[in-house]
Design a protein around this motif. Structure first.
Motif, mmCIF file in Angstrom:
data_model
loop_
_atom_site.group_PDB
_atom_site.id
_atom_site.type_symbol
_atom_site.label_atom_id
_atom_site.label_comp_id
_atom_site.label_asym_id
_atom_site.label_seq_id
_atom_site.Cartn_x
_atom_site.Cartn_y
_atom_site.Cartn_z
ATOM 1 N N HIS A 182 -20.663 25.233 -5.670
ATOM 2 C CA HIS A 182 -19.957 24.558 -4.583
ATOM 3 C C HIS A 182 -21.121 24.673 -3.846
ATOM 4 C CE1 HIS A 182 -17.836 25.503 -0.793
ATOM 5 N NE2 HIS A 182 -18.383 27.428 -1.180
ATOM 6 N N GLY A 206 -16.555 30.057 -3.880
ATOM 7 C CA GLY A 206 -17.071 30.693 -2.809
ATOM 8 C C GLY A 206 -16.797 31.767 -2.672
ATOM 9 N N MET A 222 -13.311 30.267 0.056
ATOM 10 C CA MET A 222 -13.486 28.773 0.050
ATOM 11 C C MET A 222 -12.363 27.984 -1.104
ATOM 12 S SD MET A 222 -16.556 27.702 2.131
ATOM 13 C CE MET A 222 -16.815 28.310 3.462
ATOM 14 N N MET A 238 -22.208 24.444 0.664
ATOM 15 C CA MET A 238 -21.397 25.127 2.331
ATOM 16 C C MET A 238 -22.390 24.838 2.996
ATOM 17 S SD MET A 238 -20.230 28.580 1.220
ATOM 18 C CE MET A 238 -20.511 29.829 0.897
HETATM 19 CU CU CU Z 1 -17.663 28.438 0.457
#
Ligand code: CU
Length: 715
Positions: free
Chosen positions: A286, A105, A109, A288
């Protein structure tokens, strides 16, 4: 006659043993004369072992709070960023079993220690002060090493089972963790496996709960080691899958972090030589979003909330290697090697309600480091020791050309929206720049220790350390808060022409070990030229773009641009212990740091307040207990540039106890924040998620009373 030399480390001392073996002339009889020579060296690390330390949260960075000079910038329950002596993020080198992991990230993160959860952690070590150049490629702000459970070889040719079950639960978020480590080994082969699952709801604080702060993480590991004679080889695979996890200090929450981590190591150790070769490969994907865990964007004057729904796919492909050799000589050792770390990052922002919208947040942003180093440890006399080392890093960075589309369609007829034109102008500006950069960075360090008697070893150290900019600092082209987790609520843009940071530091201290009393105080001063800090952007297009987004309810105006400035850090830290009797001991850990800009009158952002742990530890027959007070001073030395808010001081009380029911079974129970104190953690970020208990942009609170327990069963 044959001379054997061996160096081991014992209690912070370099012990150099010189074995002069006289081979007997009659039959197999052997006589060995063993000389031992001690090379003086002050304690240069601080380790916390999971087996001896009760820790409730799932995040390994929480252990840093217990160490002198160290702390954690907490952006979520699984998103802790290491801080050491005021420096954080990419300034602090983190390795896990010797390997470096680049976060997937762009806001960290999944900061590196995300990949070493507490349930599989064996120990966490910080370099106390100046780290040797062999410890990592960029150790400007410090060095943290996590070691996970790997099992032990047997002592015969028979295979035997061994393992550990770790179960834990905590009340503050109804969190649970279950894990098992299993190994089957004989003297040559060691097979190991680990499984873990953990989850928690939103965490409570004294006046409500932090939404969202829930989390879910699963993991399994498989590994094999082989040893024969002087050779040892191992290969390990880990899959770390994080599910929904809230990061209220950041603009989005974790949907998924899917990662495959592979590492392999070969070691050969002879009488005079030790050779180590390691490779690692990490593949991280990833997702989000700003709508799946937190309250999604609401309709406002500028339009429907659905226009502001965002999800982001990011990926980090990174690999590393190190080859190093250590050679013992009569008065110490030489250590030299080469290492590399190569990472590629992408981040693509999308809107699930508009398939034409996209922003190349980062596109093939690369940071590739190759380094060489040499170190010498030498006994200057019977009471003085010296460590010296020098490293050169070549750092090559680049980014692909970027693009974005804010229009509701990909057709020109979709509307000549001003915002889209601005985004395109910014992209064109960036694409026209010279994005390819090569830095040549030189680090060195020297540490001198002297033992004049009186149970005190004096220590002085000096170093020059460098850090090339992160890919975010160089290649963030469109105003956003993708900053490696700064979480100050500001939008940033990068600058490909940034220069590397150069720190010069000096450190002084002593180790006192006098009977029942021991203390390890250090003072330090660090001057950083070309320190990378966000300062008000003068890019007119970026500024109007950020203003326009802010008018629509997205982010804040007046972006900062990463720039080279001058800064200084200084402070004091110490750990100390006094054994009252064979059962009771007092323990203290103190940390103080000041961090300022030198080019203007401002403090640096997110610097740990002065703090102290005072604890009374009890070690009885079959059980132990600890009463701990944790005190933080107010922090009024805040950064005006980052619009940082002051925080008040506070004190917390923690209690813990563990009972060894049988030699292989241990139960622990503890209460953190016994008095359910309502306090602000200066190193937590500001709230970015709608929450009835915490206003937007208010600092996130420290957790409330937490009753937790763990069970460890060894078999
Ligand atoms: Cu992230």
């Amino acid at each position: 006659m044959k001379n054997f030399l061996m160096i081991t480390r014992r209690s912070g001392l370099f012990v150099l043993a010189s074995y002069s073996a006289l081979l007997g002339s009659v039959g197999n009889a052997q006589t060995q004369i063993i000389e031992e020579m001690v090379i003086i060296g002050a304690r240069d690390s601080h380790t916390v072992r999971t087996d001896d330390t009760m820790v409730a949260p799932p995040d390994t960075t929480e252990l840093l709070r217990k160490m002198p000079g160290a702390n954690v910038n907490k952006n979520g329950e699984l998103t802790g960023i290491a801080q050491y002596r005021g420096m954080h993020g990419d300034r602090v080198n983190v390795s896990i079993n010797g390997a470096h992991v680049s976060s997937g990230g762009p806001n960290a993160m999944d900061a590196p220690l995300h990949y070493a959860p507490v349930a599989i952690l064996e120990s966490l070590t910080i370099s106390r002060g100046i780290a040797p150049v062999s410890a990592g490629q960029e150790t400007l702000g410090g060095n943290v090493e996590a070691v996970t459970y790997s099992g032990d070889f047997g002592d015969s040719s028979l295979f035997q089972w061994a393992g550990r079950t770790y179960l834990g639960a905590q009340s503050v978020n109804s969190g649970i963790v279950g894990s098992a480590f299993v190994s089957v080994a004989n003297r040559n082969h060691l097979f190991r496996g680990f499984v873990m699952t953990e989850q928690g709801d939103d965490s409570d604080f004294a006046r409500g709960s932090i939404r969202p702060s829930e989390y879910k993480r699963d993991r399994f590991d498989l590994g094999y080691s082989f040893q024969r004679g002087d050779h040892q080889f191992s290969i390990d695979f880990a899959r770390n899958d994080t599910g929904d996890a809230g990061t209220a200090a950041l603009p989005m929450d974790i949907m998924v972090v899917e990662s495959d981590l592979v590492r392999s190591r070969y070691e050969w150790e002879s009488v005079q030589w030790k050779l180590t070769a390691e490779v690692s490969l990490n593949d991280i994907g990833h997702w989000m979003s700003n709508y799946h865990l937190r309250t999604p964007p609401q309709d406002n004057a500028a339009g429907p909330g659905t226009n502001r729904y965002r999800n982001t796919y990011t990926a980090s492909d990174n690999s590393g290697f190190i080859v190093k050799a250590e050679r013992s000589v009569g008065n110490g050792y030489w250590r030299f090697g080469v290492d590399g770390h190569y990472s590629n990052h992408i981040a693509l922002i999308q809107n699930p309600n508009n398939r034409f919208f996209f922003v190349d947040n980062f596109k093939d942003a690369e940071k590739n480091l190759t380094g060489v180093f040499i170190e010498r440890n030498i006994a200057l006399s019977e009471i003085t020791g010296l460590d010296l080392g020098i490293r050169h890093n070549q750092v090559r960075m680049n980014s692909a050309a970027v693009a974005a589309n804010y229009n509701p369609s990909n057709l020109p007829a979709g509307g000549p929206f001003m915002i889209n034109n601005m985004a395109r102008t910014l992209a064109n500006q960036f694409n026209a720049m010279d994005r390819s950069q090569t830095d040549h960075n030189t680090d060195w360090f020297a540490r001198f220790s002297i033992d004049p008697g009186y149970d005190v070893i004096w220590y002085a150290g000096a170093a020059r350390k460098t850090r090339s900019p992160s890919y975010q600092e160089r290649y963030l082209w469109s105003p956003a808060s993708s900053t490696g987790g700064l979480a100050d609520g500001k939008n940033y843009i990068g600058n490909p022409a940034l220069k590397p940071e150069i720190a010069h530091e000096a450190e002084l201290g002593f180790d006192l070990d006098r009977g029942a009393f021991s203390a390890y105080p250090r003072i330090f001063y660090k001057d950083v030229s070309d320190f990378i800090q966000g300062i008000p952007s003068t890019n007119a297009v970026a500024n109007s773009f950020a203003q326009m987004l802010a008018n629509m309810g997205m982010g804040t105006p007046n972006p900062l641009q990463f720039s080279n400035v001058d800064a200084e850090y200084y402070g004091f830290d110490m750990d100390a212990r006094y054994e009252i009797n064979s059962q009771f001991a007092l323990r203290a850990v103190m940390s103080m740091v000041r961090a300022k800009r030198k080019d203007i009158n401002d403090n640096l952002y997110r610097i740990s307040p002065d703090n102290m742990i005072l604890a009374l530890d009890y070690q009885g027959d079959g059980w132990s207990g600890s009463l701990e007070s944790v005190t933080y001073a107010r922090q009024d030395r805040v950064s005006a540039t980052n619009l940082e808010a002051e925080t008040a001081g506070y004190s917390l009380l923690n209690l813990s106890s563990s009972i060894r029911a049988r030699t292989n079974l241990e139960f622990g129970i503890g209460i953190n924040n016994l008095l359910d104190k309502d306090y602000e953690d200066h190193l937590a970020g500001y709230n970015r998620a709608m929450n009835p208990d915490i206003a937007l942009d208010q600092r996130l609170p420290g957790l409330g009373r937490n009753i937790y327990g763990r069970m460890m069963w060894y078999f």
